[in-house]
Write an enzyme that holds these catalytic residues in place. Structure first.
Site, PDB file in Angstrom:
ATOM      1  N   GLN C 200       0.872  -1.171   0.000  1.00 31.99           N
ATOM      2  CA  GLN C 200       0.000   0.000   0.000  1.00 31.99           C
ATOM      3  C   GLN C 200       0.910   1.222   0.000  1.00 31.99           C
ATOM      4  O   GLN C 200       1.345   1.692   1.040  1.00 31.99           O
ATOM      5  CB  GLN C 200      -0.925  -0.043   1.217  1.00 31.99           C
ATOM      6  CG  GLN C 200      -1.763  -1.327   1.295  1.00 31.99           C
ATOM      7  CD  GLN C 200      -2.815  -1.444   0.197  1.00 31.99           C
ATOM      8  OE1 GLN C 200      -3.567  -0.498  -0.037  1.00 31.99           O
ATOM      9  NE2 GLN C 200      -2.857  -2.579  -0.484  1.00 31.99           N
ATOM     10  N   ALA C 241     -11.936   3.006   3.561  1.00 32.20           N
ATOM     11  CA  ALA C 241     -10.929   2.086   3.015  1.00 32.20           C
ATOM     12  C   ALA C 241     -10.046   2.778   1.977  1.00 32.20           C
ATOM     13  O   ALA C 241     -10.269   3.941   1.616  1.00 32.20           O
ATOM     14  CB  ALA C 241     -11.618   0.879   2.410  1.00 32.20           C
ATOM     15  N   HIS C 242      -9.075   2.036   1.497  1.00 30.69           N
ATOM     16  CA  HIS C 242      -8.099   2.603   0.559  1.00 30.69           C
ATOM     17  C   HIS C 242      -8.740   3.086  -0.740  1.00 30.69           C
ATOM     18  O   HIS C 242      -9.641   2.472  -1.268  1.00 30.69           O
ATOM     19  CB  HIS C 242      -6.960   1.637   0.251  1.00 30.69           C
ATOM     20  CG  HIS C 242      -7.364   0.237  -0.110  1.00 30.69           C
ATOM     21  ND1 HIS C 242      -6.441  -0.716  -0.429  1.00 30.69           N
ATOM     22  CD2 HIS C 242      -8.569  -0.370  -0.177  1.00 30.69           C
ATOM     23  CE1 HIS C 242      -7.063  -1.849  -0.684  1.00 30.69           C
ATOM     24  NE2 HIS C 242      -8.340  -1.667  -0.543  1.00 30.69           N
ATOM     25  N   ASN C 243      -8.231   4.208  -1.205  1.00 32.95           N
ATOM     26  CA  ASN C 243      -8.618   4.796  -2.490  1.00 32.95           C
ATOM     27  C   ASN C 243     -10.049   5.326  -2.528  1.00 32.95           C
ATOM     28  O   ASN C 243     -10.551   5.649  -3.602  1.00 32.95           O
ATOM     29  CB  ASN C 243      -8.393   3.795  -3.638  1.00 32.95           C
ATOM     30  CG  ASN C 243      -6.920   3.561  -3.903  1.00 32.95           C
ATOM     31  OD1 ASN C 243      -6.299   2.704  -3.270  1.00 32.95           O
ATOM     32  ND2 ASN C 243      -6.331   4.356  -4.783  1.00 32.95           N
TER      33      ASN C 243
END
Lengths: 352, 352, 352
Positions: C200, C241-243
């Site tokens: 990540q 969460a990511h993005n």
């Protein structure tokens, strides 16, 4: 003395739990355990005949037995109330996790703080101005107590817990690691251009014997107090919003969320992942099943489940019926088709 | 060397991923990025023809291409498995966030602690009595490891994580910031007057290659162990209650809650916000959709969703039917009205 | 000066809120409070006639009144917009919780850090390499800012918040205690034997005027950025969460979970415990009721609720109909029985 070295004789344990020894009273017991966790030297409880054979065949050295069971070939302690006696044994064997008394030299203590000499304040704890710690309080490493926080006797604050300014705790309160008590309530007003923050000037008050789980958040009131009532136990990762008030002896299980200004009576039980709408009133003794959504007031004693929450029996019936819903659609279609073939003709919508 | 200064030639990257260069092999690549995040100097992956034009038109300097695509006018690396090769590139460009080796002078190390010389212990970390850190362990700033915690080789504990007493971690475990491992399980018994705390004497064990997300909570067992099995990955804000046991290689996505003593097999996947009832058994390979409520045992390999969870196909059919439920009510009313007009008369309840 | 000692005259308050005094303008006011929280010396607001009697009978010393109410026998301030004026009063009485300016001697500041002289950095705060703090930034005790974090002017980081490497914050951002910004996104690929971690490499960016609640987690992007848009307010225990990318001025209420790469427009409101699926697009101004499950894209302006989320009106109709589902089953059975007795005979499945 490490955990492994501690032991009690069966006679000592029997005296502590008010039971009778059957077998070798001098046997040394190293701990109390559940049936699946027991090893040699351990005491296990047997409440129901169906677990007796497993307990006798297993590695445990002694049994804690209720009135109707046995006699058995392993040493045992006979008691009236197995569950309570077992909890007493767990207490006797609880590992010693006490922190040394006194203030660790790395703790930062703000001006005006009053720390009872019987307190323990761990490494890197930070106490703001005018913080008051009563006798027997334990503040673990890295806990932060902002200005004017007050903590009642024998309370324990675990590492990394944060008590924002003016939070007050009663006696024997336990706040687990990472819990945040007294952060700003979530209040904004839309100006037409942006969300303008509504100041959160109130505080949080935790009454006597409250326990707060790890990483739980309890927000300060906008004005006045957010209150967790006496003896209420809050699990991990629970959210309690500003101006919520709970009564005494409630159970708020993990991941429950209670929105702003909701009021809970005494003895309310909210099972895991349940949500409560803002400004609703939950009566004394209400029990909500896991994942329930309480969108409205609940009368005292109600047993509810589902989202939106309904009386539990009704919800069970609905859930059973739901499984037959696709079939029901087919059956109604069949009825319509059949009626369409009768002389009267059109039976309504057929496009289903 | 800062992130911006790191670069690899296309030839070096191709060798690392086992691919073939097409175009200028000496081109310097500054990073690997998703199509939407790419800038000049970056390598992007293209797995599907429909993204090829965008990748060629965009600012990325080079492409990572699967077998069937191209040829293209930008430099590229041709590989068999685009996804795995891309992950390898991400690894090569991962920013260096290592902490310097050694124990920071502000860290507090309790008596009896065994810290391998290859460890890194950050500022203000606090280690209790008899803590053991194997080689290569990284403890970030402010992490707290209580007495007798053991951490296996190459594990990483991020800032503010708290490991309560006697927690044990295997090799290569990662515990993210704010996670709390080993707090008291949520256990009380009602005495008729108050909730009496049941001592939580057990511990938590995380096996090799477990990853635990930020602010997740995993409670210690009442007796024995709470276990997270080898290779299981736990996301942020997950709750794992006392005496839960998961198998190997499970995925517990964010905000999942698992109640006490539930047992998960190997390879179980619980999508976000799912809940699992206490004491249930979830078979190997079970997959539960987001927000599912698992109220009972699940057989191995089951695909379930909904609350209460049902086989996923059944749940989909029910959900589709639910949208037609108001219409169904009207249709049944129409049928009843029609039958009421037939000679036989009464068709049952009409008050709907 | 402690909170209790601060006071303002009614005249001063009236001037601050642009209102008119009726009664004794020299009266000293000690605070502003909700009707239920008010004591002597306090000012309470009355927006609606039904609360007027309670406000007059209660202990509050003065009233904040809208145009149509009164006249009353207690001193009051008359304003056009009661709500906004009351917020202004709350601001005037907000307790002073400022931290002294300057860097506390126990703070650890990494090499290359740029700390504006107007900043306040509290005890045991840890700043990594090349961290940049703009003017007026307040870093509370124990906050951890990893390498290359940048914080815009007048932002406040509360105790125990953790900003992983390369996180960037705009101006006037508030991050409450225990929030974790920039931990690894939850990304793995199954190799056939184990879940292989996908690096990540991205970061998190919080734009101007964002507020992040206690113990909330916002993960860094796999590549590129996770973005919380300008003026968006995030409550406690939220997972992003990511993005994920949110627009400006969104409200994400407590315990909301947003899965990877979801995109939210401007002004989106997600009520408590709502979940959003990965990769979906939520249009500008969408409002989702508490506990909604957003499994697909939502058009701008949609009002949705339920799981799976449907247009709110439709969901309300379905919920009402659900309560009648068991009855509906019985009625269909009755219809079938009745038709079975007609000459045409078989009415389909009878085994219900």
């Amino acid at each position: 003395m490490s955990e492994a070295e501690r032991s009690l004789s069966l006679a000592e344990l029997a005296e502590a739990v008010g039971g009778q020894v059957e077998g070798d009273a001098s046997l040394r017991i190293l701990g109390a355990a559940g049936l699946e966790d027991a090893g040699e030297g351990m005491l296990v409880r047997v409440e129901h005949p169906r677990y007796l054979a497993a307990a006798l065949d297993g590695p445990a050295s002694a049994l804690l037995l209720g009135p109707g069971l046995g006699p058995v070939h392993k040493p045992c302690i006979r008691v009236e109330q197995v569950r309570l006696a077992f909890i007493r044994c767990l207490e006797l064997f609880a590992p010693d996790e006490r922190q040394p008394a006194g203030v660790h030299p790395t703790a930062v203590i703000g001006p005006g703080a009053q720390v009872d000499p019987g307190c323990s304040v761990g490494p890197y704890a930070v106490l703001g101005r005018n913080v008051k710690l009563a006798g027997g309080v334990v503040i673990h490493a890295h806990a932060v107590l902002h200005d004017e926080v007050e903590v009642g006797p024998d309370s324990v604050i675990y590492p990394h817990a944060v008590l924002y300014a003016r939070t007050t705790l009663g006696a024997r309160v336990r706040v687990h690691a990472g819990a945040v008590i007294g952060a700003d309530g979530y209040g904004y007003t839309w100006t037409g251009e942006r969300h303008h923050k509504i100041p959160q000037n109130g505080r949080v008050r935790l009454e006597d014997d409250v326990e707060v789980g790890a990483n739980t958040t309890i927000d300060r009131a906008t004005t006045g107090e957010t209150v967790i009532g006496r003896g209420t136990k809050v699990d991990n990762l629970v959210q309690v919003a500003h101006n919520v008030r709970t009564g005494a002896h409630c159970l708020l299980v993990s991941q429950v969320g209670i929105a702003g200004s909701a009021v809970l009576g005494n003895g309310v039980v909210l099972a895991g992942q349940t949500g409560v709408k803002d400004h609703v009133t939950i009566g004394d003794g209400v029990q909500a099943g896991a994942r329930a959504g309480l969108w409205g007031d609940q009368p005292p004693g109600a047993l509810v489940s589902g989202n939106p929450a309904r009386p539990h029996r009704e919800e069970m019936r609905i859930n059973a019926a739901l499984g037959r819903l696709p079939e029901l659609l087919r059956r109604v279609r069949a009825l319509e088709a059949r009626l369409a073939n009768t002389p009267e003709g059109d039976a309504g919508e057929q496009e289903l």
